[in-house]
Design a protein around this motif. Structure first.
Motif, mmCIF file in Angstrom:
data_model
loop_
_atom_site.group_PDB
_atom_site.id
_atom_site.type_symbol
_atom_site.label_atom_id
_atom_site.label_comp_id
_atom_site.label_asym_id
_atom_site.label_seq_id
_atom_site.Cartn_x
_atom_site.Cartn_y
_atom_site.Cartn_z
ATOM 1 N N UNK A 366 0.743 -1.130 0.178
ATOM 2 C CA UNK A 366 -0.378 0.008 -0.354
ATOM 3 C C UNK A 366 0.738 1.375 -0.212
ATOM 4 N N UNK A 367 0.066 2.280 -0.931
ATOM 5 C CA UNK A 367 1.634 3.556 -0.605
ATOM 6 C C UNK A 367 1.345 4.453 0.575
ATOM 7 N N UNK A 368 0.860 4.300 1.766
ATOM 8 C CA UNK A 368 1.200 4.699 2.898
ATOM 9 C C UNK A 368 1.565 3.996 3.901
ATOM 10 N N UNK A 369 1.895 2.713 3.211
ATOM 11 C CA UNK A 369 2.913 1.233 4.309
ATOM 12 C C UNK A 369 3.701 1.414 4.101
ATOM 13 N N UNK A 384 -1.965 -7.863 3.001
ATOM 14 C CA UNK A 384 -1.569 -6.188 1.617
ATOM 15 C C UNK A 384 -0.619 -6.070 1.382
ATOM 16 N N UNK A 385 0.500 -6.606 1.600
ATOM 17 C CA UNK A 385 1.776 -6.765 0.797
ATOM 18 C C UNK A 385 2.002 -8.336 0.444
ATOM 19 N N UNK A 405 -6.219 -8.848 -0.108
ATOM 20 C CA UNK A 405 -6.028 -7.877 -0.818
ATOM 21 C C UNK A 405 -7.590 -6.459 -1.016
ATOM 22 N N UNK A 406 -7.918 -7.452 -1.777
ATOM 23 C CA UNK A 406 -9.287 -6.460 -2.387
ATOM 24 C C UNK A 406 -10.312 -7.098 -1.683
ATOM 25 N N UNK A 407 -11.099 -7.738 -1.158
ATOM 26 C CA UNK A 407 -11.348 -8.005 -0.218
ATOM 27 C C UNK A 407 -11.117 -6.884 1.281
ATOM 28 N N UNK A 408 -9.931 -6.646 2.056
ATOM 29 C CA UNK A 408 -9.584 -5.618 2.714
ATOM 30 C C UNK A 408 -9.360 -4.075 3.182
ATOM 31 N N UNK A 409 -9.130 -4.110 1.466
ATOM 32 C CA UNK A 409 -9.321 -2.970 0.926
ATOM 33 C C UNK A 409 -10.890 -2.153 0.942
ATOM 34 N N UNK A 410 -11.762 -3.387 0.382
ATOM 35 C CA UNK A 410 -13.342 -2.537 0.961
ATOM 36 C C UNK A 410 -13.444 -2.451 1.372
ATOM 37 N N UNK A 411 -13.241 -3.395 2.565
ATOM 38 C CA UNK A 411 -13.945 -3.325 3.858
ATOM 39 C C UNK A 411 -13.450 -2.363 5.246
ATOM 40 N N UNK A 432 -4.754 2.937 -3.392
ATOM 41 C CA UNK A 432 -3.372 2.168 -4.352
ATOM 42 C C UNK A 432 -2.519 1.873 -3.794
ATOM 43 N N UNK A 433 -1.577 1.239 -4.393
ATOM 44 C CA UNK A 433 -0.370 0.313 -4.458
ATOM 45 C C UNK A 433 1.108 0.987 -5.399
ATOM 46 N N UNK A 434 2.827 0.602 -4.888
ATOM 47 C CA UNK A 434 3.031 0.498 -5.182
ATOM 48 C C UNK A 434 4.010 -1.309 -5.320
ATOM 49 N N UNK A 435 4.247 -1.010 -6.977
ATOM 50 C CA UNK A 435 4.911 -1.767 -7.387
ATOM 51 C C UNK A 435 6.921 -1.261 -7.021
ATOM 52 N N UNK A 436 7.524 -1.953 -6.116
ATOM 53 C CA UNK A 436 8.850 -1.783 -5.731
ATOM 54 C C UNK A 436 10.081 -2.917 -6.042
ATOM 55 N N UNK A 437 11.435 -2.358 -6.611
ATOM 56 C CA UNK A 437 11.522 -3.680 -6.742
ATOM 57 C C UNK A 437 12.743 -3.784 -5.177
#
Length: 487
Positions: A366-369, A384-385, A405-411, A432-437
């Motif tokens: 998650x972007x904020x995490x 979530x990750x 992930x999808x279910x928890x974001x909706x909740x 919003x999620x981030x893809x990070x190398x």
């Protein structure tokens, strides 16, 4: 029958239907019998992606990188430099001072001293005869155990480098012309940079020694308490060193091993004299950190490219993914998400791929995490990750288990909106999620190797992904499989 456990038990079967179109699959009878009828359906939804600037990243002690290379795609330079301390064991000892054969100003003398930096294979496919100049500078104070160091930390501007302290420079390349071919062919030969510290050295108290090794020897005999452990050593004798690139380009490598070594002669039995050496290692048990310099202006230009998204390491670009959570659950409030899958397709770049490696592992977070994930040394929880690896057979990065992930974001959204109608405005990154190398940290126990953590990728790695607001290819989609028990 417990429907929760039934859903878990048939999840593997339902995976077979994850590629279907928007149609209901009435397979309830075949899976569960007449007692519980299950309706399974699937749908695909477009995912929005764009590039995001990494800025600086948290650095750990597991890796040190050194070098400077030119990005063949953008023409921008990437530079890695590092600080390190040197480690001694609590059992550290030297011979009795009276047995040291040579002296300087009435005390034990070292014959020579050097720092050895052992080089990994080139991180980029480049000319191994390319050379860069490295400068080693003595630190005035040690790195702090209580501070987190990010890749933009500058030891010079932060006052860690000692003014008027030890400084040494040397040119180096992977194909060292000073090493003869016979040595290169010998089994066990390791490519290394040797920085000799044999010039006169003046310590912080104004005392001058003939070389840095003699300084260490005499400190040991004057203050043995300074050598009782690594903490005492770095706070009283050797705070550490900073390694900078001052000239040249074309070399970029990990430094997996390093040491500070000094040589001295010992009177062994009264008649014979032998040469001994003592080495202090630079390891992840003590503090190390890499500083990364990217040309942010060039990275900003890539952010403006909407025909794709980018992954660039180190400390370069991520890909931001906006998940269509509202669309996924529209009309499916009472359904369960059995599977959720996204594949991110690489865009090949023949000339570029010959120069830089493709990121091996991606973290979806998650972007904020992002910050707390690395600062708290978390592992992916598959809730979530998540992590995945590049699949060469499909040339994709696939996340195939995103249902939680999808279910928890909706909740999270439902809970937030229940008490605050402005919740989404206050949490703009909620979906919003981030893809990070990332690079995997492995641990070997009893011959078995496992991943114990992930850190930001510090090696050179880069790729383009299908996506962006002006994507000319098939859109990025998330494939969903729903299930519902008929009453």
């Amino acid at each position: 029958m417990n429907k929760h456990y039934l859903l878990t038990g048939i999840a593997a079967t339902v995976l077979a239907f994850s590629a279907c179109n928007d149609e209901t699959l009435d397979i309830g009878n075949s899976l569960t019998g007449n007692a519980d009828k299950l309706t399974v359906s699937s749908a695909s939804f477009q995912v929005t992606t764009k590039s995001a600037l990494a800025d600086s990243v948290l650095m750990r002690s597991s890796y040190c990188y050194l070098g400077k290379v030119k990005d063949p795609e953008t023409g921008a330079y990437v530079t890695s430099e590092f600080m390190t301390q040197f480690h001694i064991l609590e059992t550290f000892s030297l011979p009795e001072e009276g047995k040291i054969a040579n002296s300087y100003n009435g005390m034990a003398m070292a014959d020579s001293c050097q720092i050895e930096l052992y080089l990994d294979a080139p991180n980029t496919v480049t000319d191994t005869s390319a050379a860069v100049k490295v400068r080693v500078s003595e630190l005035a104070i040690p790195m702090s155990e209580d501070r987190r160091y990010y890749s933009n930390f500058n030891p010079v501007s932060e006052g860690l480098v000692r003014q008027g302290g030890l400084v040494k420079e040397r040119m180096f390349s992977f194909n060292d012309p000073t090493v003869n071919k016979t040595s290169l062919e010998e089994s066990g030969y390791e490519t290394a940079i040797y920085l000799n510290l044999n010039q006169p050295y003046t310590d912080k108290d104004g005392v001058t020694y003939n070389n840095y090794g003699t300084y260490i020897l005499q400190q040991y005999y004057r203050h043995p308490e300074y050598f009782k452990n690594a903490y005492a050593f770095v706070h009283n004798v050797c705070p550490g060193f900073y390694f900078q690139i001052t000239d040249g380009e074309g070399v970029y490598t990990e430094i997996p091993e390093m040491c500070l070594r000094f040589y001295y002669q010992v009177n062994v039995d009264g008649d014979s004299i032998s040469t001994f050496s003592t080495a202090m290692a630079g390891t992840e048990e003590i503090l190390q950190t890499t500083r990364i310099t990217n040309e942010k202006e060039v990275l900003q230009q890539l952010l403006d490219d909407q025909t794709c998204t980018y992954l660039k390491a180190p400390a370069g670009l991520y890909t931001e993914v906006t998940l269509p959570i509202d669309e996924i659950f529209e009309g499916h409030d009472n359904d369960s998400i059995m599977t959720a899958k996204i594949s991110f397709q690489r865009i090949n770049h023949t000339d570029y791929d010959k120069s830089y490696k493709v990121p091996t592992y991606l973290l979806m977070v998650p972007k904020d995490s992002l910050t707390t994930f690395f600062e708290n040394s978390k592992l992916p929880d598959n809730k979530l990750t998540y992590t995945t690896s590049h699949q060469s057979s499909t040339n994709q990065y696939t996340f195939s288990n995103l249902s939680t992930l999808v279910t928890q974001l909706a909740a999270q959204k439902r809970k937030g909106m229940a008490t605050d109608s402005q919740w989404t405005d206050k949490h703009p990154n909620w979906n919003k999620m981030l893809l990070v190398p990332v690079q995997a940290i492995t641990t070997t126990v009893s011959g078995s190797t496992s991943v114990s953590g992930y850190e930001h990728c510090v090696g050179i790695a880069s790729t383009k992904l299908v996506g962006g607001s002006q994507n000319p290819y098939e859109p990025v989609k998330i494939d969903i499989v729903y299930s519902k028990f008929n009453q």
